[in-house]
Design a protein around this motif. Structure first.
Motif, mmCIF file in Angstrom:
data_model
loop_
_atom_site.group_PDB
_atom_site.id
_atom_site.type_symbol
_atom_site.label_atom_id
_atom_site.label_comp_id
_atom_site.label_asym_id
_atom_site.label_seq_id
_atom_site.Cartn_x
_atom_site.Cartn_y
_atom_site.Cartn_z
ATOM 1 N N ASP A 111 -1.488 -42.814 16.400
ATOM 2 C CA ASP A 111 -1.105 -43.763 15.359
ATOM 3 C C ASP A 111 -2.053 -43.589 14.169
ATOM 4 O OD1 ASP A 111 -0.647 -45.943 13.775
ATOM 5 O OD2 ASP A 111 -1.430 -47.411 15.208
ATOM 6 N N PRO A 112 -1.529 -43.428 12.962
ATOM 7 C CA PRO A 112 -2.413 -43.179 11.813
ATOM 8 C C PRO A 112 -3.346 -44.345 11.489
ATOM 9 C CG PRO A 112 -0.101 -43.353 11.125
ATOM 10 C CD PRO A 112 -0.113 -43.337 12.622
ATOM 11 N N ARG A 113 -3.019 -45.570 11.939
ATOM 12 C CA ARG A 113 -3.872 -46.730 11.615
ATOM 13 C C ARG A 113 -4.770 -47.124 12.790
ATOM 14 N NH1 ARG A 113 -5.818 -47.861 7.264
ATOM 15 N NH2 ARG A 113 -6.135 -50.007 7.936
ATOM 16 N N THR A 114 -4.888 -46.235 13.772
ATOM 17 C CA THR A 114 -5.786 -46.497 14.908
ATOM 18 C C THR A 114 -6.925 -45.485 14.879
ATOM 19 O OG1 THR A 114 -3.995 -47.381 16.279
ATOM 20 C CG2 THR A 114 -5.909 -46.516 17.439
ATOM 21 N N SER A 115 -8.148 -45.947 15.127
ATOM 22 C CA SER A 115 -9.279 -45.033 15.324
ATOM 23 C C SER A 115 -9.387 -44.743 16.819
ATOM 24 C CB SER A 115 -10.582 -45.672 14.841
ATOM 25 O OG SER A 115 -10.529 -45.864 13.445
ATOM 26 N N TYR A 116 -9.517 -43.472 17.174
ATOM 27 C CA TYR A 116 -9.515 -43.081 18.591
ATOM 28 C C TYR A 116 -10.896 -42.626 19.068
ATOM 29 C CZ TYR A 116 -4.417 -43.149 18.629
ATOM 30 O OH TYR A 116 -3.113 -43.549 18.572
ATOM 31 N N VAL A 117 -11.260 -43.122 20.247
ATOM 32 C CA VAL A 117 -12.461 -42.635 20.930
ATOM 33 C C VAL A 117 -12.005 -42.179 22.319
ATOM 34 C CG1 VAL A 117 -14.745 -43.225 21.818
ATOM 35 C CG2 VAL A 117 -13.929 -44.284 19.690
ATOM 36 N N PHE A 118 -12.167 -40.912 22.629
ATOM 37 C CA PHE A 118 -11.728 -40.367 23.918
ATOM 38 C C PHE A 118 -12.935 -40.248 24.849
ATOM 39 C CE2 PHE A 118 -8.657 -38.932 20.781
ATOM 40 C CZ PHE A 118 -7.471 -39.299 21.397
ATOM 41 N N VAL A 119 -12.860 -40.945 25.974
ATOM 42 C CA VAL A 119 -13.978 -40.942 26.930
ATOM 43 C C VAL A 119 -13.551 -40.209 28.194
ATOM 44 C CG1 VAL A 119 -15.521 -42.361 28.335
ATOM 45 C CG2 VAL A 119 -14.869 -43.140 26.054
ATOM 46 N N ARG A 120 -14.329 -39.208 28.588
ATOM 47 C CA ARG A 120 -14.041 -38.485 29.847
ATOM 48 C C ARG A 120 -15.155 -38.727 30.849
ATOM 49 N NH1 ARG A 120 -12.547 -32.289 28.602
ATOM 50 N NH2 ARG A 120 -14.654 -32.415 27.799
ATOM 51 N N TYR A 121 -14.765 -39.096 32.064
ATOM 52 C CA TYR A 121 -15.728 -39.239 33.163
ATOM 53 C C TYR A 121 -15.771 -37.912 33.904
ATOM 54 C CZ TYR A 121 -16.455 -44.222 32.597
ATOM 55 O OH TYR A 121 -16.835 -45.446 32.114
ATOM 56 N N VAL A 122 -16.901 -37.196 33.774
ATOM 57 C CA VAL A 122 -16.922 -35.824 34.290
ATOM 58 C C VAL A 122 -17.729 -35.679 35.584
ATOM 59 C CG1 VAL A 122 -16.497 -34.858 32.003
ATOM 60 C CG2 VAL A 122 -18.860 -35.104 32.807
ATOM 61 N N GLY A 123 -18.184 -36.785 36.162
ATOM 62 C CA GLY A 123 -18.869 -36.715 37.464
ATOM 63 C C GLY A 123 -20.304 -36.287 37.320
ATOM 64 N N ASP A 124 -20.525 -34.982 37.527
ATOM 65 C CA ASP A 124 -21.892 -34.477 37.464
ATOM 66 C C ASP A 124 -21.888 -33.081 36.851
ATOM 67 O OD1 ASP A 124 -24.570 -34.575 37.779
ATOM 68 O OD2 ASP A 124 -24.586 -34.400 39.968
ATOM 69 N N GLN A 125 -21.058 -32.892 35.848
ATOM 70 C CA GLN A 125 -20.913 -31.554 35.269
ATOM 71 C C GLN A 125 -21.939 -31.258 34.185
ATOM 72 O OE1 GLN A 125 -16.920 -30.521 34.042
ATOM 73 N NE2 GLN A 125 -16.014 -31.736 35.665
ATOM 74 N N LEU A 126 -22.606 -32.295 33.688
ATOM 75 C CA LEU A 126 -23.560 -32.086 32.584
ATOM 76 C C LEU A 126 -24.981 -32.129 33.136
ATOM 77 C CD1 LEU A 126 -21.993 -34.690 30.112
ATOM 78 C CD2 LEU A 126 -21.514 -32.240 30.225
ATOM 79 N N ASP A 127 -25.931 -31.605 32.383
ATOM 80 C CA ASP A 127 -27.312 -31.712 32.855
ATOM 81 C C ASP A 127 -28.018 -32.893 32.182
ATOM 82 O OD1 ASP A 127 -27.588 -30.760 30.346
ATOM 83 O OD2 ASP A 127 -28.612 -28.888 30.881
ATOM 84 N N HIS A 128 -27.240 -33.811 31.591
ATOM 85 C CA HIS A 128 -27.815 -35.027 31.023
ATOM 86 C C HIS A 128 -26.816 -36.164 31.241
ATOM 87 C CE1 HIS A 128 -26.075 -32.218 28.124
ATOM 88 N NE2 HIS A 128 -25.500 -33.262 27.571
ATOM 89 N N PHE A 129 -27.140 -37.351 30.723
ATOM 90 C CA PHE A 129 -26.319 -38.530 31.029
ATOM 91 C C PHE A 129 -24.930 -38.472 30.389
ATOM 92 C CE2 PHE A 129 -30.580 -39.878 31.812
ATOM 93 C CZ PHE A 129 -30.497 -40.848 32.787
ATOM 94 N N GLY A 130 -24.874 -37.936 29.197
ATOM 95 C CA GLY A 130 -23.591 -37.908 28.501
ATOM 96 C C GLY A 130 -23.711 -37.131 27.216
ATOM 97 N N GLN A 131 -22.617 -37.012 26.498
ATOM 98 C CA GLN A 131 -22.666 -36.362 25.190
ATOM 99 C C GLN A 131 -21.561 -36.954 24.327
ATOM 100 O OE1 GLN A 131 -22.350 -32.280 26.418
ATOM 101 N NE2 GLN A 131 -20.138 -32.337 26.650
#
Ligand SMILES: [Zn+2]
Ligand SMILES: [Zn+2]
Length: 255
Positions: A111-131
């Motif tokens: 929707d052009p009038r919505t701001s989107y934030v996409f959050v992915r739960y990746v388990g333990d794939q990163l070497d830090h808390f999040g990005q």
């Protein structure tokens, strides 16, 4: 009781000052005045009608609804507009999450009038808390920014301790990463780069009472101390970060 809480709160702010890190130089050319690199789209109410957080679970422990409710309330408060979260594939969202990670194209359902934030739960794939990162895409030939958070939620299970539960750590990580999306800690007066002279990893707030501080033993000890004394978690940005937001808003409104 009130006196005790007051003393704890005073102690808490004094301790925050004592445990603050030293600032480091910022990259050459980094803005030295408001609005620094704060994100107008997520901070000024007129930029869109609402903020939608689209949550996708990839692997690991399930997402905690209460932590996501808290993230939505933070997004609404600082965005000055309604904010909510939905799971990927639910009504109003279908197809945007997976599609947007694979191509820098505008999914038809955005929707052009919505701001989107996409959050992915990746388990333990990163070497830090999040990005967190922001990407520019093109919708009907016009540029727009979309925002992303990956959360490495399984690390919280290993780090939970006493009254710092997985939920609170998850909440803290979400608010930390959202702080990066807001561009907090881009004011050189109170930020540092953990690996300076490397600028990798982005700037973080020097204050240990801020969720945009770097997750570390120091901030976890401080978090235990603070919540143990005051029953407050690191779930809202510090006074310095909030001042930056106010200054940036004043700058944008004068334009
Ligand atoms: Zn960070
Ligand atoms: Zn801060």
């Amino acid at each position: 009781m009130i006196l005790l809480l007051l003393a704890a709160s005073l102690l808490s702010s004094g301790c925050a000052g004592m445990l603050s890190r030293a600032t480091t130089p910022m990259p050459p050319g980094h803005p030295r005045a408001a609005p620094w690199e704060l994100t107008r789209e997520l901070l000024l109410r007129e930029e869109s009608d609402r903020i939608l957080i689209v949550v996708d679970w990839v692997q690991g422990a399930p997402a905690d609804s209460a932590a996501l409710d808290h993230l939505a309330s933070v997004a609404a408060r600082y965005g000055q507009r309604p904010a909510s979260w939905v799971r990927a594939g639910e009504a109003g969202e279908a197809g945007t999450q997976r599609g947007i990670h694979e191509a820098s194209m505008c999914p038809a359902l955005m929707d052009p009038r919505t701001s989107y934030v996409f959050v992915r739960y990746v388990g333990d794939q990163l070497d830090h808390f999040g990005q967190a990162w922001t990407r520019r895409i093109y919708c009907a030939g016009r540029p727009r920014d979309v925002h992303f958070i990956d959360i490495n939620q399984d690390v919280h299970h290993r780090l939970r301790f006493l009254w710092l539960t997985e939920r609170h750590l998850e909440q803290q990580t979400l608010v930390h990463e959202y702080g990066h999306l807001l561009g907090l800690s881009s004011n050189p007066e109170h930020t540092f780069y953990a690996g300076y002279p490397s600028f990798a990893g982005g700037p973080h707030c020097v204050r240990p009472d801020c969720p945009v501080t770097l997750p570390s033993a120091r901030s976890i000890v401080y978090g235990l101390y603070r919540t143990g004394l005051t029953f407050r978690y690191l779930d809202d940005y510090c006074e310095r970060c909030r001042q930056d937001i106010e200054e940036a808003r004043r700058f944008w409104r004068k334009q």
